[in-house]
Design an enzyme around this catalytic site. Structure first.
Site, PDB file in Angstrom:
ATOM      1  N   VAL A   1       0.830  -1.204   0.000  1.00 23.26           N
ATOM      2  CA  VAL A   1       0.000   0.000   0.000  1.00 23.26           C
ATOM      3  C   VAL A   1       0.865   1.254   0.000  1.00 23.26           C
ATOM      4  O   VAL A   1       0.576   2.242  -0.676  1.00 23.26           O
ATOM      5  CB  VAL A   1      -0.946  -0.004   1.215  1.00 23.26           C
ATOM      6  CG1 VAL A   1      -1.696   1.315   1.329  1.00 23.26           C
ATOM      7  CG2 VAL A   1      -1.930  -1.156   1.113  1.00 23.26           C
TER       8      VAL A   1
ATOM      9  N   ASN B   1       7.368   7.523   0.622  1.00 25.59           N
ATOM     10  CA  ASN B   1       7.495   6.067   0.600  1.00 25.59           C
ATOM     11  C   ASN B   1       8.650   5.571   1.458  1.00 25.59           C
ATOM     12  O   ASN B   1       8.544   4.553   2.145  1.00 25.59           O
ATOM     13  CB  ASN B   1       7.685   5.566  -0.837  1.00 25.59           C
ATOM     14  CG  ASN B   1       6.411   5.618  -1.658  1.00 25.59           C
ATOM     15  OD1 ASN B   1       6.440   5.577  -2.871  1.00 25.59           O
ATOM     16  ND2 ASN B   1       5.258   5.737  -0.986  1.00 25.59           N
TER      17      ASN B   1
ATOM     18  N   THR C   1      -3.625  12.274   4.589  1.00 22.93           N
ATOM     19  CA  THR C   1      -2.892  13.529   4.689  1.00 22.93           C
ATOM     20  C   THR C   1      -2.201  13.944   3.391  1.00 22.93           C
ATOM     21  O   THR C   1      -2.015  15.124   3.128  1.00 22.93           O
ATOM     22  CB  THR C   1      -1.825  13.434   5.803  1.00 22.93           C
ATOM     23  OG1 THR C   1      -0.918  12.365   5.504  1.00 22.93           O
ATOM     24  CG2 THR C   1      -2.480  13.162   7.145  1.00 22.93           C
ATOM     25  N   ASP C   2      -1.821  12.981   2.549  1.00 20.48           N
ATOM     26  CA  ASP C   2      -1.068  13.307   1.335  1.00 20.48           C
ATOM     27  C   ASP C   2      -1.931  13.771   0.172  1.00 20.48           C
ATOM     28  O   ASP C   2      -1.438  14.461  -0.737  1.00 20.48           O
ATOM     29  CB  ASP C   2      -0.259  12.081   0.863  1.00 20.48           C
ATOM     30  CG  ASP C   2       1.178  12.128   1.361  1.00 20.48           C
ATOM     31  OD1 ASP C   2       1.509  13.081   2.087  1.00 20.48           O
ATOM     32  OD2 ASP C   2       1.950  11.216   1.029  1.00 20.48           O
TER      33      ASP C   2
ATOM     34  N   ASP D   1       1.404  30.387 -40.283  1.00 20.76           N
ATOM     35  CA  ASP D   1       0.989  31.364 -41.276  1.00 20.76           C
ATOM     36  C   ASP D   1       1.444  32.742 -40.825  1.00 20.76           C
ATOM     37  O   ASP D   1       1.729  32.957 -39.640  1.00 20.76           O
ATOM     38  CB  ASP D   1      -0.535  31.373 -41.423  1.00 20.76           C
ATOM     39  CG  ASP D   1      -1.067  30.064 -41.994  1.00 20.76           C
ATOM     40  OD1 ASP D   1      -0.329  29.425 -42.750  1.00 20.76           O
ATOM     41  OD2 ASP D   1      -2.204  29.700 -41.668  1.00 20.76           O
TER      42      ASP D   1
ATOM     43  N   GLU E   1      -1.802   5.927  -5.110  1.00 21.12           N
ATOM     44  CA  GLU E   1      -3.233   5.814  -5.394  1.00 21.12           C
ATOM     45  C   GLU E   1      -3.785   7.030  -6.142  1.00 21.12           C
ATOM     46  O   GLU E   1      -4.728   6.911  -6.912  1.00 21.12           O
ATOM     47  CB  GLU E   1      -4.014   5.627  -4.079  1.00 21.12           C
ATOM     48  CG  GLU E   1      -3.761   4.313  -3.356  1.00 21.12           C
ATOM     49  CD  GLU E   1      -2.537   4.377  -2.445  1.00 21.12           C
ATOM     50  OE1 GLU E   1      -2.191   3.340  -1.873  1.00 21.12           O
ATOM     51  OE2 GLU E   1      -1.946   5.468  -2.331  1.00 21.12           O
TER      52      GLU E   1
END
Length: 926
Positions: free
Chosen positions: A285, A713, A746-747, A332, A290
């Site tokens: 996880v 992480n 929280t993230d 152009d 996510e």
């Protein structure tokens, strides 16, 4: 009402009076009551989109990705292992992520629908005898439609009158050859072979026509086959491919880490199998981002919204990111680089030069050919020129309706400039046209670059009036008008005319040549035989109108910004080489040493030679729109990512071939808009540069989000590493539920805030991103895992040991349960959260100081950080949440420690960015 039982072919064969009766129409079109009745019966003239796929499946597919599958299984096993809180929390990750993804997809569809409404396709119809402009959706059967070259045909209709009218029916027949269409009936062998019937979904390529609508919407031939194509799926964009690749990579990494930790816990630490699985599950996880896909969607959607405010409407979300890769813009000149507001400054006659304003044209302080202004009747040569430009003109200029407004032009800017010139000359154009009615038009095309009309005076005299590019006019002129006398044109005359043209062209001015020819009286009886080949010849050259199309004021800064971004700009124009180069040099597009390639030279060039030519400074002049396709392909063959602009039917191949096709919203044809990926509502080159900047910003924001997410992480995994390598001697400093608190709670909001970050200063000072570059690059890996991830790990671990130290460690063993253990894991969790506060602020820029852009300038991030701190406070102090997340209340001393964490991390990152800026500054100076 229309006789619905008749086929198109049957309508095509009816005599005109019977036809009008059969379709309940008239030569003056429908009246208001008829329009209302037809609309009530047939509805809007739209192709109804067939729903592709089940709406329920569209909802559930957001819960079936690889990551989602992992989490569903993990949640089930957690519940089976008698840890329902963990299972519910994991499933909540999936539910929130899936709902958000579905909501974003739904919002993107609504935005797409809104975009279509913002850009309605227009059509001109005659109702109650008056010409009006309406949305094509408002066309009803029986409407009398006016069609010009470049218009998409929006209904099946019978032609009532036409002039040199050709239609591209490839959308229906698959054949690329243009079909001649006329008012007379002739039946071929194919399904769509009636000469006097045109079909919805086809395109008018040249000429003009009037036609009565027979079938609209889903009743048209195009509507009948539309359902066969509506289910086609689009090819994934480079960004989609890259995101799928990244998702698989991170998911596999997470699975491998989870398996490794599970095996280590079971066979080395001898941890119980169930607890080992739950422990490994937390690792999986922790390493699954996510919120990646919803954040990307949000970033793209916000990019589209920001571009729309800057006059660039993007038709596909993923085109936003592709813009950031652009290395070459084939643009152009007229209307894109310049204002497309032609003003006649001079009239050049073989024996006299006139300055229309009376002051001459001023350029860089130098007055060119001041000349003199005369009134009508003082010079017959000038009178004839004015008569020619008044009669050979299809444009009207409506006066300014309110102070500060602009005159409304219905037609082309060049012809509008001529109309205004005749008004300044006090010429009653309407009266002149009534006295000299037009009998036939030889329409303008990009090959011969001229237009002619045949008009008949009240005395029966027929005159051909021709205007166009000088080289084309001189090629078919055999005489010249000088001081009221017509004589044979000589080599000296031609040299004098060309010298005058070059004088003005060198100043960025454009010359339009005017010529006439008297036609035999019997011509009026054989107008159908008057072709371009046998009519546009043996002309009498009259003079030149000299006009200016000034550069857009903002073009100078836009070109400078493009060059700083290492984006090359290639001007592709139908203007002459001298004028084109003058404008290009003046606005800073190229240096004076740039090569100019004309359309004729381009035709003679091999593909390899063209590939070599486009590598340097080059301008393409006097080119036909369809030649732009070769220019785009040559650049792509050199590995360039090409954006190409266009507005006409013939621009469509180049717009489709380009990596980003950009159509003009104000002057572009329906065909160009359909072929393009992006539409400029203001036809402004500066809007392209602004859109490219947004494209780069979107990609940069995705990387910032990735850095922020991966940053947590390492500290999430580090406590588990301590647990394993200590053989279980160090209890887990962070529980699985607390890891989920970071990822799920929280993230999320600060991460989404990074997706809305504005362009970073200096984003347009960097070269375009290579297509071989990946979202997850070495810089992100180093900063996320090797630098700030490691620092956050040390800080959070230190906090864990600090609490244990306060309660007697190392004299006593580390707490593995109870209040002390709960407080130690709580401060570990809180320390990671406050490290993430610093990470969110640090990730906002790559090199620029956050203090320069304003530390509070992104309200979405500030809101996210406030929510983050509020949420962790609730988890720490609410009794119910304490039992779920195994937390314990913290004291003032601990909070002072937590609040101090972001400060050194932000200052450390500011020091790193300062060093990087100094390094790049020295590198650029060298």
């Amino acid at each position: 009402m229309i006789e619905e039982n008749k086929t198109n072919d049957q309508f095509a064969q009816l005599p005109l009076d019977e036809f009008y009766q059969a379709v309940d129409s008239s030569p003056t079109g429908l009246n208001a009551n008829q329009v209302q009745q037809q609309r009530s019966k047939y509805g809007p003239n739209v192709i109804t989109a067939t729903k592709t796929g089940n709406r329920l499946w569209k909802f559930f597919k957001n819960f079936t990705s690889l990551m989602a599958g992992l989490l569903w299984v993990s949640g089930f096993i957690a519940i089976f292992a008698k840890m329902p809180e963990l299972g519910i929390a994991i499933w909540t990750v999936n539910i929130i992520n899936g709902l958000f993804s579905y909501w974003q997809e739904d919002q993107a569809q609504k935005a797409s629908d809104a975009l279509k409404k913002m850009l309605p396709t227009q059509a001109t119809v005659i109702r109650d005898g008056k010409s009006v402009q309406i949305d094509t959706a408002d066309i009803v059967p029986g409407d009398l439609i006016v069609i010009a070259a470049g218009n998409s045909i929006s209904a099946d209709a019978r032609i009532i009158s036409s002039d040199s009218f050709q239609v591209d029916e490839s959308a229906l027949t698959g054949e690329s050859d243009l079909r001649d269409k006329k008012a007379t009936y002739h039946r071929g062998s194919g399904r769509f072979d009636e000469d006097n019937i045109i079909f919805a979904g086809t395109v008018a390529s040249s000429g003009n026509a009037q036609a009565v609508a027979l079938k609209t919407g889903m009743n048209t031939e195009f509507g009948k086959i539309a359902r066969l194509t509506q289910s086609q799926t689009s090819k994934p964009s480079p960004l989609e491919i890259e995101l799928n690749r990244l998702t698989r990579q991170l998911s596999m990494i997470a699975i491998l880490i989870g398996i490794s930790f599970f095996l280590t816990a079971v066979f080395i630490v001898h941890y119980p199998v169930v607890q080992s699985f739950i422990f490994a599950l937390g690792m999986v996880v922790a390493f699954i981002p996510e919120g990646l896909l919803p954040t990307v969607t949000l970033s793209l959607a916000q990019g589209v919204q920001r571009m729309a405010k800057k006059h660039a409407l993007v038709k596909n979300l993923n085109s936003v990111e592709t813009l950031g890769e652009t290395t070459v813009i084939a643009s152009d000149k007229t209307g894109t680089l310049t204002q497309n507001q032609m003003t006649i400054n001079h009239i050049w006659l073989p024996d006299q030069v006139y300055a229309v304003s009376g002051e001459g044209y001023v350029d860089n302080g130098q007055v060119l050919d001041q000349g003199q202004v005369v009134k009508p009747g003082q010079n017959p040569d000038l009178d004839l020129l004015m008569q020619a430009i008044a009669l050979n003109n299809d444009t009207t200029v409506k006066p300014i309706s309110q102070p500060g407004g602009q005159a409304q032009i219905v037609g082309t800017p060049t012809e509008a400039g001529l109309v205004i010139l005749t008004e300044k000359y006090q010429l009653a154009s309407a009266t002149l046209k009534d006295a000299n009615p037009r009998l036939k038009t030889l329409v303008f095309d990009s090959d011969r670059k001229r237009m002619s009309t045949i008009n008949q005076a009240s005395n029966g005299k027929l005159t051909l009036y021709t205007k166009g590019a000088l080289d084309g006019i001189l090629a078919i002129s055999q005489s010249i008008l000088v001081d009221g006398q017509v004589r044979a044109i000589t080599t000296n005359d031609i040299q004098k005319i060309q010298a005058a043209n070059e004088l003005y062209a060198a100043q960025g001015l454009r010359a339009l040549a005017i010529a006439v020819r008297d036609l035999p009286a019997e011509t009026s009886q054989n107008l159908a035989d008057c072709t371009i080949a046998n009519t546009e010849k043996d002309l009498t050259f009259v003079g030149l109108t000299i006009m200016a199309d000034p550069p857009r004021p903002e073009i100078y800064e836009a070109v400078k910004k493009a060059h700083q971004a290492q984006i090359r700009i290639i001007m592709v124009t139908g203007d002459g080489p001298i004028t084109a180069k003058s404008i290009a040099v003046k606005i800073g597009l190229v240096s004076d040493q740039a090569r100019v390639i004309t359309g004729d030279e381009l035709t003679a060039m091999s593909d390899e030679n063209l590939r070599q030519a486009v590598k340097g400074e080059v301008i393409f002049a006097r080119v036909a729109p369809e030649q732009k396709y070769r220019i785009v392909k040559a650049n792509q063959a050199n590995g360039e990512i090409v954006a190409s602009t266009g507005d006409g039917v013939n621009d469509a191949p180049a717009l489709k071939q380009a990596d980003i096709g950009i159509a003009m919203g104000a002057t572009g044809t329906d065909v160009a808009k359909d072929a393009a990926d992006m539409i400029l509502t203001d036809d402004n080159f500066a809007s392209i540069i602004a859109a490219i900047e947004e494209g780069r910003t979107v990609y940069s924001n995705i990387q910032k989000f990735l850095l922020y997410i991966l940053n947590s992480n390492v500290p999430e995994a580090f406590p588990s590493v301590l647990f394993l390598f200590s053989g279980g001697f160090i209890p887990l400093p962070l529980t699985v539920m607390q890891i989920l608190t970071i990822d799920l709670g929280t993230d999320m909001l600060p991460a989404l805030g990074l997706g809305s970050e504005k362009s970073e200063p200096g984003v347009m000072q960097q070269p375009p991103r290579s297509r071989s570059a990946h979202l997850l690059n070495k810089s992100i890996i180093w900063k996320a895992f090797g630098l700030y991830g490691l620092i956050a790990s040390l800080i959070s671990t230190a906090a864990y040991f600090f609490v244990n130290y306060a309660y007697g460690w190392p004299k006593h063993a580390l707490a593995s349960s109870g209040a002390i253990y709960a407080e130690a894991t709580t401060i570990t969790l809180a320390a990671i959260v406050f490290c993430q506060v610093a990470a969110a602020i640090n990730a906002r820029t790559k090199y620029t100081s956050v203090f320069k852009i304003g530390i509070f300038s992104n309200r979405h991030i500030i809101t996210g950080l406030v929510f983050e701190i509020a949420l962790i406070s609730l988890i720490i102090y609410l009794p119910f949440l304490q039992s779920v997340f195994n937390t314990h209340a913290l004291g003032l001393q601990e909070w002072l420690f937590l609040l101090a964490i972001p400060i050194p991390l932000i200052l450390l990152e500011e020091l790193r960015k300062w060093i990087v800026r100094k390094y790049y500054l020295k590198l650029n100076q060298n």
